[in-house]
Enzyme design. Structure first.
Site, PDB file in Angstrom:
ATOM      1  N   ASN A 706      -5.321 -92.618-107.752  1.00  0.00           N
ATOM      2  CA  ASN A 706      -4.072 -92.417-107.022  1.00  0.00           C
ATOM      3  C   ASN A 706      -2.998 -92.009-108.019  1.00  0.00           C
ATOM      4  OD1 ASN A 706      -1.958 -92.423-105.227  1.00  0.00           O
ATOM      5  ND2 ASN A 706      -1.769 -94.650-105.144  1.00  0.00           N
ATOM      6  N   ASP A 816       8.019 -84.180-109.074  1.00  0.00           N
ATOM      7  CA  ASP A 816       8.792 -83.009-108.691  1.00  0.00           C
ATOM      8  C   ASP A 816       9.827 -82.660-109.748  1.00  0.00           C
ATOM      9  OD1 ASP A 816      10.097 -85.359-108.236  1.00  0.00           O
ATOM     10  OD2 ASP A 816      10.760 -84.889-106.212  1.00  0.00           O
TER      11      ASP A 816
END
Length: 902
Positions: A706, A816
């Site tokens: 993950n 991001d």
């Protein structure tokens, strides 16, 4: 009144009937009103009395007949058999009556049921009519797509471009006879074309290099371990000597012993063709044996290429000058570097060394700068107190003291030797200046061209200032005339060069191999894409459901573009003459094309080769992407790519229903090639989960862990250059997506998206802060809804410092921001925001990571850490936003002044 009206307006007809009507009307007009009322009252009294009498008499008779029938009172004159027969018939008639009543009730129930079915069928008819209308629209779009595909097919046929096959592999001469030594007079200027056997170096060989085993005698233990590790790590290294293009021999012996060792090499073959001799210095105190091809037959190395740190005789574009091995074995080297900013440091100019070329005139000129009335500070040290070897090129102090001065110096003087071609001390000074961000000023009278490391590969004018000694009196004016912008650009370039060509043993070794691969002209081996294993087993078939054609555009009649079959981006558009071999092109860019070779989606050289050539601060998409918004817009917008599609990448974690709804909204989206779902959860999706059929392939990838970095892995299922990164809870309309795609095609090297954010300097805490408040300015586009080029997936996963990806995993945040830092660092341009959408989250979705109270605190920490890694703040602010006037976007009055519209 009717009769009176008829008497008044209707004409009297001829004949008896007309006479009768006329007499009646005449009588009626003469009768008094009181008489008429009296007659009506009499009628009203008499008629009810007569009616009551009649009904009572008839009811009594029916009652008596009914009682007689119930009692089966038969006449006495009937016999017993006849009475029984009549009785039976009456009972039979009663049963028939009951059955008829039952049938009537059944028929009534059937009638009601048929009426309900008729109403339901009527509703279905209406639904089918609506569906037929949608299908007609879809059919028109498909017809348009077919016509466009036919036109594209004709265009391809008209181009008449034959498909190229890979060339036949060259086979080396199997004979390994002893070759005579080359003619020294004819071969003194050996070149790649005259002294290399190209039959061993096929274009499709991936440039295999064989390293002879070496014991490490003469090397320090750390250098021997570093060389062994880095040489074996390079992807070009092969253990099969028969297929090798070049052979590397690492020297650690004196020259006489070296000649004997070379003669015993398996593939030396007398003249050493296709051999590289590593003779690199590994210490600032050790002066290596300098190898050169002289006129003495016993000291020649034939056609072998020499790589070393000091040269007396240098063959351009054949030998290679490299810096000493002073750095760590490999990995990231950013942690030991100072910040690039601010542009001006404490000392404008510094120099530390024993005298200055033994010239008292030069020394006095520099001393006059310190005595001049100026606000600039200088640091000059001409006498080394603790230096045993006091020569004109010796260094003062140790690395700690020199680094402290260099980190406070804007410029540093590096004197050049008077007659030598190279100098180890000059290379050491250059190494330290680039490392600590002080711009080198090379001072010397260049009687011959002085060589710097990788002289025929790197454009040193972007990082170094070269001046003759006669300009020393003008040095103060010259340094003050350099603008802050140029200082930062040169310092940034110097840092990139140091990281990728000087900073570690791995970078030097990889650069050497890459330089010779480039000289010989062989394409690099492909870096394989990331595998994309499906989250489903091979035998499991996920359940499918047809997704409804939603009115996500507000108007289904609007044609946003053709819905075509899958059309991947082309992977081979250029030949081998330029794009394949231009890795060392001197541009202020990362000059790697996107598509170069049939099995190579991009030029996958090692990071030390050409990805950071030039300043490393720009970006020029040479191959593949051609811009434009499709054939229908190419005449107006300058695009020359007839058609193109994009891939949507969705990152999700155990939010199945949210994901399914997001996928369903993509049904019928034009230009969509494929949807890639990155399943970040260790648990697979529910087997009873129904996946919508949206007209394109939906590939669900099983991840190893993950990690938010999985969003930017270069998966092999992504076959288009354009990638739309979307969160699973993002809500975007089809028209917004298509408009963003068209804008990206005109800005292919930048991040183009919807939610904008910006960074700001916190004056109170003296650090950078992340800000999500709505503002006229922005410096980041969140990749939860943004277009970018797949090329950045390779840079993010393979080139960007590993420390940034580790920080993303640590915080489970900031991926991001890391992508925006990377793209801005490469392009030196801000991202592009499209439309006025500020928030795009799903209001009814479960809580996401961004709802955590520590989310913004972690993002503050990420920005400051990334600035430390890059050495400066690469993000750039902008107030530019791209909107389409056709959308008629509503903008608040306080925001209208913030944007420009095109």
């Amino acid at each position: 009144m009717d009769s009176m009206e008829r008497c008044e307006y209707r004409p009297i007809l001829s004949g008896s009937k007309g006479n009768r009507e006329g007499g009646f009307c005449h009588w009626l007009s003469t009768v008094r009103l009181s008489r008429i009322i009296f007659c009506i009252l009499i009628v009203l009294v008499i008629v009810p009395i007569v009616t009551h009498y009649y009904l009572s008499s008839v009811g009594s008779e029916q009652s008596e007949s009914f009682h007689s029938r119930n009692k089966l009172d038969l006449p006495d004159d009937l016999g017993s058999s006849k009475a029984t027969e009549v009785k039976v018939r009456i009972e039979e008639m009663l049963r028939i009556k009951m059955s008829v009543n039952n049938e009537l009730r059944d028929l009534e129930a059937k009638r009601q049921k048929l009426q309900s079915e008729i109403s339901s069928l009527g509703m279905k008819i209406e639904e089918l009519k609506n569906e037929a209308g949608r299908k007609v629209i879809e059919l028109d779009r498909i017809k348009l797509s077919i016509s466009q595909a036919e036109v594209a097919h004709l265009e391809i046929l008209e181009r008449n471009q034959p498909e190229l096959r890979l060339p036949a592999k060259l086979e080396p001469n199997p004979s390994n006879d002893f070759l005579p030594m080359p003619n020294l007079e004819a071969e003194s200027n050996c070149s790649i074309y005259s002294c290399v056997d190209f039959s061993r170096c096929s274009l499709i060989s991936n440039f295999p290099v064989y390293v002879y085993p070496f014991s490490g005698e003469g090397y320090e233990e750390r250098i021997f371990a570093s060389l062994s590790q880095t040489l074996n790590y390079n992807p070009h290294i092969t253990s099969n000597s028969q297929e090798a293009c070049l052979f590397i021999y690492v020297n650690s012996s004196p020259e006489q012993e070296l000649l004997k060792n070379l003669a015993n090499l398996s593939f030396w073959a007398g003249d050493g063709r296709n051999h590289i001799i590593f003779n690199i210095a590994y210490s600032s105190k050790e002066t290596p044996t300098v190898l050169s091809n002289g006129n003495n037959e016993n000291s020649t190395y034939g056609r072998a290429m020499i790589v070393q740190s000091v040269f007396h005789t240098y063959r351009p574009h054949f030998d290679l000058l490299v810096p000493p091995l002073l750095g760590p074995p490999g990995s990231d080297v950013w942690y030991g570097l100072p910040s690039i900013t601010p542009a001006r440091r404490r000392y404008l100019l510094s120099y530390s060394g024993q005298s200055f070329g033994n010239s008292s005139e030069v020394q006095s000129t520099l001393e006059q700068l310190t005595a001049s009335t100026t606000s600039d500070e200088f640091y000059f040290e001409f006498q080394c107190s603790n230096q045993s070897n006091k020569t004109d090129t010796s260094l003062c102090g140790n690395i700690q003291t020199r680094s402290a001065v260099l980190q406070q110096s804007t410029f540093v003087l590096i004197p050049l030797p008077l007659f030598d071609l190279t100098s180890l001390v000059v290379q050491l000074r250059l190494y330290e200046a680039l490392k600590y961000g002080s711009i080198p000023i090379m001072i010397g009278n260049h009687n011959a061209k002085f060589l710097l490391p990788y002289e025929d590969v790197i454009d040193w004018n972007r990082a170094v200032i070269k001046l003759p000694t006669s300009r020393l009196p003008e040095l103060h004016f010259y340094t003050r005339a350099v603008t802050d912008r140029d200082i930062l650009a040169m310092r940034r370039q110097g840092r990139v060069l140091w990281e990728k060509y000087f900073g570690s043993v791995q970078s030097i070794v990889d650069s050497v191999v890459a330089v010779f691969r480039h000289r010989i002209g062989i394409p690099p081996p492909a870096i394989l894409d990331e595998p994309s294993p499906s989250v489903f087993n091979e035998t499991f078939l996920p359940l499918k459901t047809e997704a409804a054609l939603q009115d996500v555009n507000g108007d289904l009649d609007e044609n946003l573009g053709p819905i075509e079959p899958a059309y991947p981006s082309p992977k081979f558009q250029r030949n081998l003459t330029f794009s394949l071999l231009h890795g060392y092109e001197m541009w202020n860019t990362w000059t790697h094309p996107f598509h170069l070779f049939p099995q190579t989606p991009y030029d996958p050289v090692m990071p030390s080769e050409a990805k950071f050539i030039g300043s490393g601060l720009g970006f020029r998409p040479i191959g593949g992407g051609c811009g434009g918004s499709g054939k229908e817009f190419s005449e107006n917008l300058g695009g020359n790519l007839p058609r193109e599609q994009f891939t949507i990448v969705i990152l999700t974690y155990e939010r199945e229903q949210v994901l399914i709804e997001s996928l369903a909204r993509l049904n019928g989206l034009p230009y969509l090639h494929k949807v890639v779902v990155v399943w970040n959860s260790p648990r697979p999706p529910s087997p009873d989960l129904k996946w919508p059929e949206i007209g394109v392939e939906v590939h669900v990838i099983r991840t190893l862990k993950n990690s938010l970095n999985n969003r930017f892995l270069p998966y092999d299922v992504i076959e288009t250059e354009a990638v739309l990164s979307v969160d699973d809870d993002a809500h975007l309309r089809h028209d917004e997506i298509i408009f963003g795609f068209r804008v990206w095609r005109e800005q292919r090297d930048r991040v183009v998206g919807f939610p904008g954010r910006f960074h700001a300097w916190d004056l109170e805490h003296k650090n950078w802060a992340y800000n999500s408040n709505y503002s006229c300015e922005l410096s980041m586009i969140l990749t939860g809804a943004a277009f970018y080029h797949k090329y950045y997936n390779y840079l993010y996963s393979l080139v960007m410092p590993q420390a940034i990806r580790d920080k993303v995993d640590e915080f489970m945040n900031c991926e991001d921001i890391a992508m925006n830092f990377l793209v801005s660092h490469i392009t030196r341009q801000p991202p592009v925001k499209v439309t006025s959408r500020w928030t795009f989250r799903c209001p009814g979705c479960p809580v996401s990571l961004s709802e955590d109270e520590t989310h913004f605190q972690e993002r503050h920490k990420c920005i400051n850490f990334f600035v430390k890694v890059y050495g400066y703040m690469p993000l750039l602010n902008t107030q530019f936003r791209v909107d389409s006037v056709l959308f008629k976007t509503r903008i608040p009055h306080d925001k209208q002044k913030c944007f420009k519209f095109i």
